[in-house]
Design an enzyme around this catalytic site. Sequence first.
Site, PDB file in Angstrom:
ATOM      1  N   TRP A  24      44.472  40.274  40.384  1.00  0.00           N
ATOM      2  CA  TRP A  24      43.753  39.719  39.228  1.00  0.00           C
ATOM      3  C   TRP A  24      43.873  38.201  39.196  1.00  0.00           C
ATOM      4  CZ3 TRP A  24      40.922  40.814  34.849  1.00  0.00           C
ATOM      5  CH2 TRP A  24      40.980  39.861  33.819  1.00  0.00           C
ATOM      6  N   ASN A  26      42.761  34.843  36.312  1.00  0.00           N
ATOM      7  CA  ASN A  26      41.960  34.325  35.193  1.00  0.00           C
ATOM      8  C   ASN A  26      41.900  32.802  35.276  1.00  0.00           C
ATOM      9  OD1 ASN A  26      44.620  35.559  34.094  1.00  0.00           O
ATOM     10  ND2 ASN A  26      44.201  34.141  32.457  1.00  0.00           N
ATOM     11  N   ASP A  27      42.581  32.068  34.424  1.00  0.00           N
ATOM     12  CA  ASP A  27      42.332  30.623  34.336  1.00  0.00           C
ATOM     13  C   ASP A  27      42.649  29.849  35.617  1.00  0.00           C
ATOM     14  OD1 ASP A  27      42.370  31.623  31.785  1.00  0.00           O
ATOM     15  OD2 ASP A  27      44.112  30.465  31.138  1.00  0.00           O
ATOM     16  N   GLN A  43      45.828  31.535  37.497  1.00  0.00           N
ATOM     17  CA  GLN A  43      46.561  32.667  36.938  1.00  0.00           C
ATOM     18  C   GLN A  43      46.354  33.853  37.878  1.00  0.00           C
ATOM     19  OE1 GLN A  43      48.274  32.987  33.322  1.00  0.00           O
ATOM     20  NE2 GLN A  43      48.738  31.256  34.649  1.00  0.00           N
ATOM     21  N   TRP A  51      45.288  42.249  34.435  1.00  0.00           N
ATOM     22  CA  TRP A  51      46.077  41.122  33.948  1.00  0.00           C
ATOM     23  C   TRP A  51      47.544  41.539  33.782  1.00  0.00           C
ATOM     24  CZ3 TRP A  51      49.238  39.953  29.852  1.00  0.00           C
ATOM     25  CH2 TRP A  51      49.499  38.590  29.618  1.00  0.00           C
ATOM     26  N   PHE A  83      52.329  31.097  32.494  1.00  0.00           N
ATOM     27  CA  PHE A  83      50.982  30.994  31.923  1.00  0.00           C
ATOM     28  C   PHE A  83      50.344  29.667  32.354  1.00  0.00           C
ATOM     29  CE2 PHE A  83      50.491  34.130  28.116  1.00  0.00           C
ATOM     30  CZ  PHE A  83      50.787  35.198  28.947  1.00  0.00           C
ATOM     31  N   SER A  84      49.181  29.393  31.772  1.00  0.00           N
ATOM     32  CA  SER A  84      48.351  28.289  32.257  1.00  0.00           C
ATOM     33  C   SER A  84      48.949  26.906  32.031  1.00  0.00           C
ATOM     34  CB  SER A  84      46.975  28.360  31.599  1.00  0.00           C
ATOM     35  OG  SER A  84      46.293  29.448  32.163  1.00  0.00           O
ATOM     36  N   GLU A 201      42.996  27.936  22.742  1.00  0.00           N
ATOM     37  CA  GLU A 201      43.548  27.984  24.108  1.00  0.00           C
ATOM     38  C   GLU A 201      43.074  26.819  25.003  1.00  0.00           C
ATOM     39  OE1 GLU A 201      44.377  32.679  24.757  1.00  0.00           O
ATOM     40  OE2 GLU A 201      42.415  32.040  25.438  1.00  0.00           O
TER      41      GLU A 201
END
Length: 449
Positions: A24, A26-27, A43, A51, A83-84, A201
């Site tokens: 997976w 994401n950002d 991520q 996730w 995290f990001s 965010e």
Amino acid sequence: MQDNSRPYHELHRPQFHFSPRTGWTNDPNGLVYYEGVYHLFFQHNPESVKWGNMTWGHATSIDLVHWEELDDALHPDALGTIFSGSAVVDWRNISGFGTGSETPLVAFYTSAGSHAPTPCPFTQSIAYSCDRGRTWTKYDGNPVVGHIEGHNRDPKVVWHAPTDRWIMALYLDRNDYMLLGSKNIRDWSPLTKMTLAGVSECPDFFELSVDGNPEDTRWVFWGANGGYRIGRFDGTIFVPETPVLHAERGPNGYAAQTWSDIPDTDGRRIQISWMNGGKYPSMPFNQQMSFPVSLSLKRFGDALRLCRTPVTEIETLYGRQMEYTDQALTDSFIPDTQHNLFDISVSFTPGRARLFGLVVQGHRIECNPEDDTLTAFGRTVPISRVSGRIDLRLLVDRTSVEIFSLEGRLSMSCCFLPEACDVPLEFFATDGVAGLHRLTVRELNSIWT
Ligand code: FRU
């Protein structure tokens, strides 16, 4: 050719957008340019296509188009999952992390404490690399910013030359953000708080010239859903001059971030986002990044707007090109191609058609000249004519289309799964004749060999 057993050649693998080999994503995180290399951290869940277990994956490129995935860079620890966040080049070794002759790269990330072995609040941490981003060491004084409120997260750091310090934009909670300052990268003090209505965010905070004039600059404060405000920044307080505006109008653009340290000789502010919500059934990976765009601030009448334009490096993928001019669009027009990766520029003359537009892999993108709107992938947005025409630029990959118009003032990131269809690309007009004033269809080559 499609081949599910070959990495990067699977059925739904994006062919000119970055996606991780497995797992997976994401950002985008830690975007930094150093010594000719664009670093893209992201991520990543290396263990699953869902996730979780957030880790920083790592890929590099020398042209923003072709990506090579390296080993994951930052793994979960006792303070939480990773995290990001962002990264910078510490040119003067202000942090003191640099050893020998190597300039340190410094990454800022959120330690997501609620996912730690012993759960604790979210805090902000740093890590550094003295080998051009290959390996990373977490700072032994982490966290560098303690818990402030909620699930505070997503530190984005930028150098502010006039006050000779680093500025961190941080998401707090609800629609609230904070700016913090630091002279040495390790010690941070709060400067100011702000609210971006309807936005949360992944902040970004950067300076841009207006219409390319370096004497006339503004700062942009940006949040995950593409809501942004333009204003002035004196090194302590951001004074917005606009309400929250929206640069991203599509259903799948999220958590965009810009690269740090692109040299002045290039001068671009380049952004990439997560194409949030795409579907990749039976694939070994899940989710993809957008194609990178260059940002600019332009004046339209009295109003300043942020504009997004695909980086020109896309030209390295151009293959066969078809050009059509002054073509009446009655019913249907099918360009002579069986390809499925395109960079399309089209200028429509509305004529007397009730609707006109194009169908990409079975998905309709249509313009309604009655109220000058564009409808695509469930979103309807206003669009205006330039010299009586509607101009669109579209980047089409296997599972995504990015739509740009109005010099980049309008952009929409959209994901899809291909529908069963006879042709990959079709232009249409309904209930009357429209015109293709000019149409350029460029087939794109895949970035994977
Ligand atoms: C945005 C986000 C960030 C967070 C990360 C976790 O998509 O929720 O706020 O740091 O994803 O993966």
